[in-house]
Design a protein around this motif. Structure first.
Motif, PDB file in Angstrom:
ATOM      1  N   GLY A 360       2.995 -48.832  -2.115  1.00  0.00           N
ATOM      2  CA  GLY A 360       1.606 -49.253  -2.061  1.00  0.00           C
ATOM      3  C   GLY A 360       0.607 -48.137  -2.240  1.00  0.00           C
ATOM      4  O   GLY A 360      -0.574 -48.386  -2.502  1.00  0.00           O
ATOM      5  N   LYS A 361       1.085 -46.886  -2.119  1.00  0.00           N
ATOM      6  CA  LYS A 361       0.177 -45.747  -2.315  1.00  0.00           C
ATOM      7  C   LYS A 361       0.142 -45.332  -3.787  1.00  0.00           C
ATOM      8  O   LYS A 361       0.997 -45.710  -4.580  1.00  0.00           O
ATOM      9  CB  LYS A 361       0.605 -44.565  -1.441  1.00  0.00           C
ATOM     10  CG  LYS A 361       0.350 -44.791   0.047  1.00  0.00           C
ATOM     11  CD  LYS A 361       0.333 -43.476   0.802  1.00  0.00           C
ATOM     12  CE  LYS A 361      -0.095 -43.671   2.242  1.00  0.00           C
ATOM     13  NZ  LYS A 361      -0.290 -42.391   2.946  1.00  0.00           N
ATOM     14  N   ASP A 362      -0.865 -44.541  -4.141  1.00  0.00           N
ATOM     15  CA  ASP A 362      -0.959 -44.023  -5.507  1.00  0.00           C
ATOM     16  C   ASP A 362       0.288 -43.229  -5.854  1.00  0.00           C
ATOM     17  O   ASP A 362       0.819 -42.492  -5.013  1.00  0.00           O
ATOM     18  CB  ASP A 362      -2.181 -43.110  -5.660  1.00  0.00           C
ATOM     19  CG  ASP A 362      -3.497 -43.868  -5.621  1.00  0.00           C
ATOM     20  OD1 ASP A 362      -3.471 -45.112  -5.716  1.00  0.00           O
ATOM     21  OD2 ASP A 362      -4.550 -43.211  -5.505  1.00  0.00           O
ATOM     22  N   ALA A 363       0.728 -43.344  -7.084  1.00  0.00           N
ATOM     23  CA  ALA A 363       1.870 -42.565  -7.568  1.00  0.00           C
ATOM     24  C   ALA A 363       1.380 -41.167  -7.937  1.00  0.00           C
ATOM     25  O   ALA A 363       1.242 -40.804  -9.101  1.00  0.00           O
ATOM     26  CB  ALA A 363       2.521 -43.254  -8.752  1.00  0.00           C
ATOM     27  N   ASP A 364       1.067 -40.388  -6.904  1.00  0.00           N
ATOM     28  CA  ASP A 364       0.695 -38.977  -7.024  1.00  0.00           C
ATOM     29  C   ASP A 364       1.887 -38.179  -6.518  1.00  0.00           C
ATOM     30  O   ASP A 364       2.130 -38.107  -5.309  1.00  0.00           O
ATOM     31  CB  ASP A 364      -0.535 -38.666  -6.172  1.00  0.00           C
ATOM     32  CG  ASP A 364      -1.827 -39.214  -6.750  1.00  0.00           C
ATOM     33  OD1 ASP A 364      -1.789 -39.791  -7.850  1.00  0.00           O
ATOM     34  OD2 ASP A 364      -2.877 -39.067  -6.093  1.00  0.00           O
ATOM     35  N   LEU A 365       2.622 -37.565  -7.432  1.00  0.00           N
ATOM     36  CA  LEU A 365       3.933 -37.002  -7.106  1.00  0.00           C
ATOM     37  C   LEU A 365       4.211 -35.764  -7.936  1.00  0.00           C
ATOM     38  O   LEU A 365       3.661 -35.599  -9.016  1.00  0.00           O
ATOM     39  CB  LEU A 365       5.038 -38.034  -7.408  1.00  0.00           C
ATOM     40  CG  LEU A 365       4.809 -39.490  -7.004  1.00  0.00           C
ATOM     41  CD1 LEU A 365       5.671 -40.417  -7.835  1.00  0.00           C
ATOM     42  CD2 LEU A 365       5.119 -39.652  -5.525  1.00  0.00           C
ATOM     43  N   TYR A 366       5.114 -34.912  -7.424  1.00  0.00           N
ATOM     44  CA  TYR A 366       5.648 -33.846  -8.276  1.00  0.00           C
ATOM     45  C   TYR A 366       7.104 -33.608  -7.928  1.00  0.00           C
ATOM     46  O   TYR A 366       7.544 -33.864  -6.802  1.00  0.00           O
ATOM     47  CB  TYR A 366       4.827 -32.557  -8.181  1.00  0.00           C
ATOM     48  CG  TYR A 366       4.838 -31.843  -6.852  1.00  0.00           C
ATOM     49  CD1 TYR A 366       5.662 -30.732  -6.635  1.00  0.00           C
ATOM     50  CD2 TYR A 366       3.997 -32.247  -5.818  1.00  0.00           C
ATOM     51  CE1 TYR A 366       5.651 -30.058  -5.423  1.00  0.00           C
ATOM     52  CE2 TYR A 366       3.974 -31.575  -4.596  1.00  0.00           C
ATOM     53  CZ  TYR A 366       4.810 -30.483  -4.408  1.00  0.00           C
ATOM     54  OH  TYR A 366       4.803 -29.820  -3.209  1.00  0.00           O
ATOM     55  N   VAL A 367       7.837 -33.136  -8.929  1.00  0.00           N
ATOM     56  CA  VAL A 367       9.271 -32.891  -8.794  1.00  0.00           C
ATOM     57  C   VAL A 367       9.524 -31.388  -8.767  1.00  0.00           C
ATOM     58  O   VAL A 367       9.019 -30.645  -9.615  1.00  0.00           O
ATOM     59  CB  VAL A 367      10.063 -33.532  -9.959  1.00  0.00           C
ATOM     60  CG1 VAL A 367      11.556 -33.213  -9.838  1.00  0.00           C
ATOM     61  CG2 VAL A 367       9.834 -35.047  -9.989  1.00  0.00           C
ATOM     62  N   LEU A 368      10.329 -30.952  -7.792  1.00  0.00           N
ATOM     63  CA  LEU A 368      10.742 -29.552  -7.683  1.00  0.00           C
ATOM     64  C   LEU A 368      12.217 -29.419  -8.048  1.00  0.00           C
ATOM     65  O   LEU A 368      13.036 -30.248  -7.641  1.00  0.00           O
ATOM     66  CB  LEU A 368      10.556 -29.046  -6.253  1.00  0.00           C
ATOM     67  CG  LEU A 368       9.134 -28.868  -5.736  1.00  0.00           C
ATOM     68  CD1 LEU A 368       9.153 -28.573  -4.241  1.00  0.00           C
ATOM     69  CD2 LEU A 368       8.418 -27.752  -6.486  1.00  0.00           C
ATOM     70  N   ASN A 369      12.542 -28.358  -8.786  1.00  0.00           N
ATOM     71  CA  ASN A 369      13.950 -28.095  -9.069  1.00  0.00           C
ATOM     72  C   ASN A 369      14.555 -27.216  -7.985  1.00  0.00           C
ATOM     73  O   ASN A 369      13.929 -26.949  -6.955  1.00  0.00           O
ATOM     74  CB  ASN A 369      14.109 -27.470 -10.463  1.00  0.00           C
ATOM     75  CG  ASN A 369      13.468 -26.092 -10.578  1.00  0.00           C
ATOM     76  OD1 ASN A 369      13.085 -25.472  -9.586  1.00  0.00           O
ATOM     77  ND2 ASN A 369      13.353 -25.601 -11.797  1.00  0.00           N
ATOM     78  N   GLU A 370      15.790 -26.746  -8.209  1.00  0.00           N
ATOM     79  CA  GLU A 370      16.491 -25.956  -7.187  1.00  0.00           C
ATOM     80  C   GLU A 370      15.784 -24.648  -6.883  1.00  0.00           C
ATOM     81  O   GLU A 370      15.929 -24.084  -5.796  1.00  0.00           O
ATOM     82  CB  GLU A 370      17.932 -25.643  -7.626  1.00  0.00           C
ATOM     83  CG  GLU A 370      18.773 -26.868  -7.974  1.00  0.00           C
ATOM     84  CD  GLU A 370      18.798 -27.141  -9.471  1.00  0.00           C
ATOM     85  OE1 GLU A 370      17.729 -26.995 -10.120  1.00  0.00           O
ATOM     86  OE2 GLU A 370      19.864 -27.492  -9.993  1.00  0.00           O
ATOM     87  N   GLN A 371      14.988 -24.142  -7.828  1.00  0.00           N
ATOM     88  CA  GLN A 371      14.263 -22.883  -7.641  1.00  0.00           C
ATOM     89  C   GLN A 371      12.860 -23.101  -7.079  1.00  0.00           C
ATOM     90  O   GLN A 371      12.049 -22.176  -7.058  1.00  0.00           O
ATOM     91  CB  GLN A 371      14.177 -22.111  -8.964  1.00  0.00           C
ATOM     92  CG  GLN A 371      15.485 -21.513  -9.438  1.00  0.00           C
ATOM     93  CD  GLN A 371      16.418 -22.558 -10.033  1.00  0.00           C
ATOM     94  OE1 GLN A 371      15.989 -23.437 -10.780  1.00  0.00           O
ATOM     95  NE2 GLN A 371      17.694 -22.470  -9.694  1.00  0.00           N
ATOM     96  N   VAL A 378       3.074 -36.196 -11.653  1.00  0.00           N
ATOM     97  CA  VAL A 378       2.580 -37.541 -11.954  1.00  0.00           C
ATOM     98  C   VAL A 378       1.303 -37.766 -11.158  1.00  0.00           C
ATOM     99  O   VAL A 378       1.272 -37.549  -9.947  1.00  0.00           O
ATOM    100  CB  VAL A 378       3.623 -38.616 -11.579  1.00  0.00           C
ATOM    101  CG1 VAL A 378       3.079 -40.023 -11.852  1.00  0.00           C
ATOM    102  CG2 VAL A 378       4.931 -38.390 -12.322  1.00  0.00           C
ATOM    103  N   CYS A 379       0.241 -38.181 -11.838  1.00  0.00           N
ATOM    104  CA  CYS A 379      -1.029 -38.459 -11.180  1.00  0.00           C
ATOM    105  C   CYS A 379      -1.434 -39.900 -11.454  1.00  0.00           C
ATOM    106  O   CYS A 379      -1.613 -40.288 -12.617  1.00  0.00           O
ATOM    107  CB  CYS A 379      -2.104 -37.494 -11.681  1.00  0.00           C
ATOM    108  SG  CYS A 379      -3.705 -37.716 -10.877  1.00  0.00           S
ATOM    109  N   GLU A 380      -1.531 -40.682 -10.406  1.00  0.00           N
ATOM    110  CA  GLU A 380      -1.878 -42.101 -10.503  1.00  0.00           C
ATOM    111  C   GLU A 380      -1.036 -42.805 -11.567  1.00  0.00           C
ATOM    112  O   GLU A 380      -1.534 -43.546 -12.406  1.00  0.00           O
ATOM    113  CB  GLU A 380      -3.377 -42.280 -10.744  1.00  0.00           C
ATOM    114  CG  GLU A 380      -4.208 -41.797  -9.563  1.00  0.00           C
ATOM    115  CD  GLU A 380      -5.686 -42.110  -9.674  1.00  0.00           C
ATOM    116  OE1 GLU A 380      -6.153 -42.455 -10.781  1.00  0.00           O
ATOM    117  OE2 GLU A 380      -6.381 -41.993  -8.651  1.00  0.00           O
ATOM    118  N   GLY A 381       0.262 -42.539 -11.520  1.00  0.00           N
ATOM    119  CA  GLY A 381       1.221 -43.226 -12.364  1.00  0.00           C
ATOM    120  C   GLY A 381       1.399 -42.662 -13.756  1.00  0.00           C
ATOM    121  O   GLY A 381       2.216 -43.167 -14.536  1.00  0.00           O
ATOM    122  N   LYS A 382       0.667 -41.597 -14.097  1.00  0.00           N
ATOM    123  CA  LYS A 382       0.777 -40.996 -15.427  1.00  0.00           C
ATOM    124  C   LYS A 382       1.373 -39.596 -15.328  1.00  0.00           C
ATOM    125  O   LYS A 382       0.985 -38.822 -14.457  1.00  0.00           O
ATOM    126  CB  LYS A 382      -0.597 -40.918 -16.107  1.00  0.00           C
ATOM    127  CG  LYS A 382      -1.207 -42.269 -16.418  1.00  0.00           C
ATOM    128  CD  LYS A 382      -2.557 -42.097 -17.114  1.00  0.00           C
ATOM    129  CE  LYS A 382      -3.180 -43.443 -17.437  1.00  0.00           C
ATOM    130  NZ  LYS A 382      -4.506 -43.294 -18.088  1.00  0.00           N
TER     131      LYS A 382
END
Length: 399
Positions: A360-371, A378-382
């Protein structure tokens, strides 16, 4: 119906725990599902990650002047776009474009430009304005220009607010100079965050505004503040003993890591907010740069006014700040998500939509690798940033 897509399998850092080997599913701007592979919708396209990658809530930088040669005070859409796309590389999905003490007419022009361009940028989203000055104390001006410092004034602020089209979300103020508390009371009435900073307030003066709930935040804590003294504790001790949020610049220059350890142990994970306070020299080489009309010398990432010892902003980014805090304080990813996203979202009244990973929240996300490098934002689904080195590996089946 909007396209449904997802990211996984990876570790998802929520506000309470880390979910292993999970997927986040996105529809439009929102997170619509968190699940394992068996529960994925049939029509869901997948950005393939790795089980040891981490998905973190998009970071919020509530105190950022500039980066990559651009500054909010440039007063151009191009500079705001540069800041927006540059921040996305570091997992920042929202920011407050932050001003400096300057001629009032220039400030009005700058905030108007920010308001007009806040929906036009295509990286990290501009969620409003942080007005840092001109209502500060010359004694604690730091790298701000004393030529344009003005005593707190409701009349003057409302002129700036009108130019900003009511997009000002946070104001740094030397609260002791707002003697009748009229401006701080105005902030409260408009649900604008009052942030004490560039202040020489005494312990008692600070306690008064805190008890009246006129201040909710401390601008770059310890910097631009009366020093702690055993016979006059000053505003820093009053703030630590309150429920105010405190901003921390975790670059190793502004506050010693051992001092940050003490501050964290004192206020806990619910009251600390990491900021960059970065200037246009961030992401660039050492040299001389402009900050609010003043010349700044950058050496080994440390920014000082030319010919002086005043620290003038930083070259920090929030992902480096997060990594520093992880190394110095051994904090968990759940705690670091609070310091970089959740706490700021709560302070700014955005917690219903931003600041943590939840359905239900905005798709504001980031992916981190092993380092601990940001490989996708991703900002608001984009998707607003992809690490080109890992693009094929990460997006190998996403069309």
């Amino acid at each position: 119906m909007e396209k449904i897509w997802g990211i996984g399998p990876l570790q998802i850092v929520t506000e309470q725990q880390i979910l292993e080997n999970q997927y986040v599913v996105i529809e439009g701007k929102k997170i619509c599902q968190i699940c394992d592979a068996k529960q994925l919708p049939a029509d869901c396209e997948i950005v393939h990650a790795e089980p040891n990658f981490k998905l973190m809530p998009g970071m919020i930088d509530q105190h950022i002047h500039g980066i990559a040669g651009a500054d909010a005070m440039d007063g151009t859409g191009e500079s705001l776009q540069t800041i927006s796309t540059s921040l996305a590389k570091y997992g920042v999905t929202s920011f407050l474009a932050t001003t400096m003490t300057a001629d009032v007419e220039l400030v009005k022009s700058v905030v108007q430009t920010i308001a007009q361009n806040k929906e036009q940028v295509n990286g990290a989203k501009i969620i409003g304005i942080h007005l840092e000055g001109p209502f500060i104390n010359p004694i604690q001006k730091g790298a701000q220009s004393d030529q344009f410092i003005i005593k707190p004034s409701v009349e003057l602020f409302t002129q700036i607010e009108q130019a900003a089209q009511q997009t000002i979300k946070l104001v740094t103020i030397a609260a002791e100079l707002d003697e009748d508390h009229s401006l701080c009371n105005y902030f409260k009435s408009k649900q604008i965050v009052g942030s004490i900073g560039h202040s020489d307030a005494t312990f008692e003066q600070t306690q008064t505004v805190l008890n009246k709930q006129l201040i909710q935040n401390a601008t770059h804590f310890s910097n631009g503040m009366r020093a702690i003294h055993h016979r006059e504790p000053g505003l820093q001790i009053a703030l630590l003993q309150s429920d105010s949020m405190i901003e921390i610049i975790a670059d190793g220059y502004h506050i010693h890591p051992k001092m940050i350890r003490f501050l964290f142990d004192t206020v806990g994970e619910e009251r600390m907010i990491l900021i960059s306070d970065s200037m246009r020299a961030a992401d660039l080489s050492d040299g001389i740069y402009d900050l609010g009309g003043q010349q700044v010398q950058v050496e080994n990432g440390l920014c000082k006014l030319v010919g002086k010892e005043n620290i003038a902003g930083s070259t920090l980014n929030l992902n480096l700040a997060r990594k520093n805090m992880k190394q110095w304080l051994k904090l968990s990813d759940v705690t670091l998500a609070k310091l970089t996203a959740t706490n700021s979202a709560k302070l700014l009244g955005l917690a219903n939509d931003k600041g943590s990973i939840a359905v239900g929240k905005d798709a504001d996300l980031y992916v981190l690798n092993e380092q601990e490098e940001v490989v996708l934002t991703v900002c608001e689904g984009k998707i607003v940033y992809q690490n080109t080195k890992l693009k094929k590996r990460l997006l190998n089946e996403f069309h």
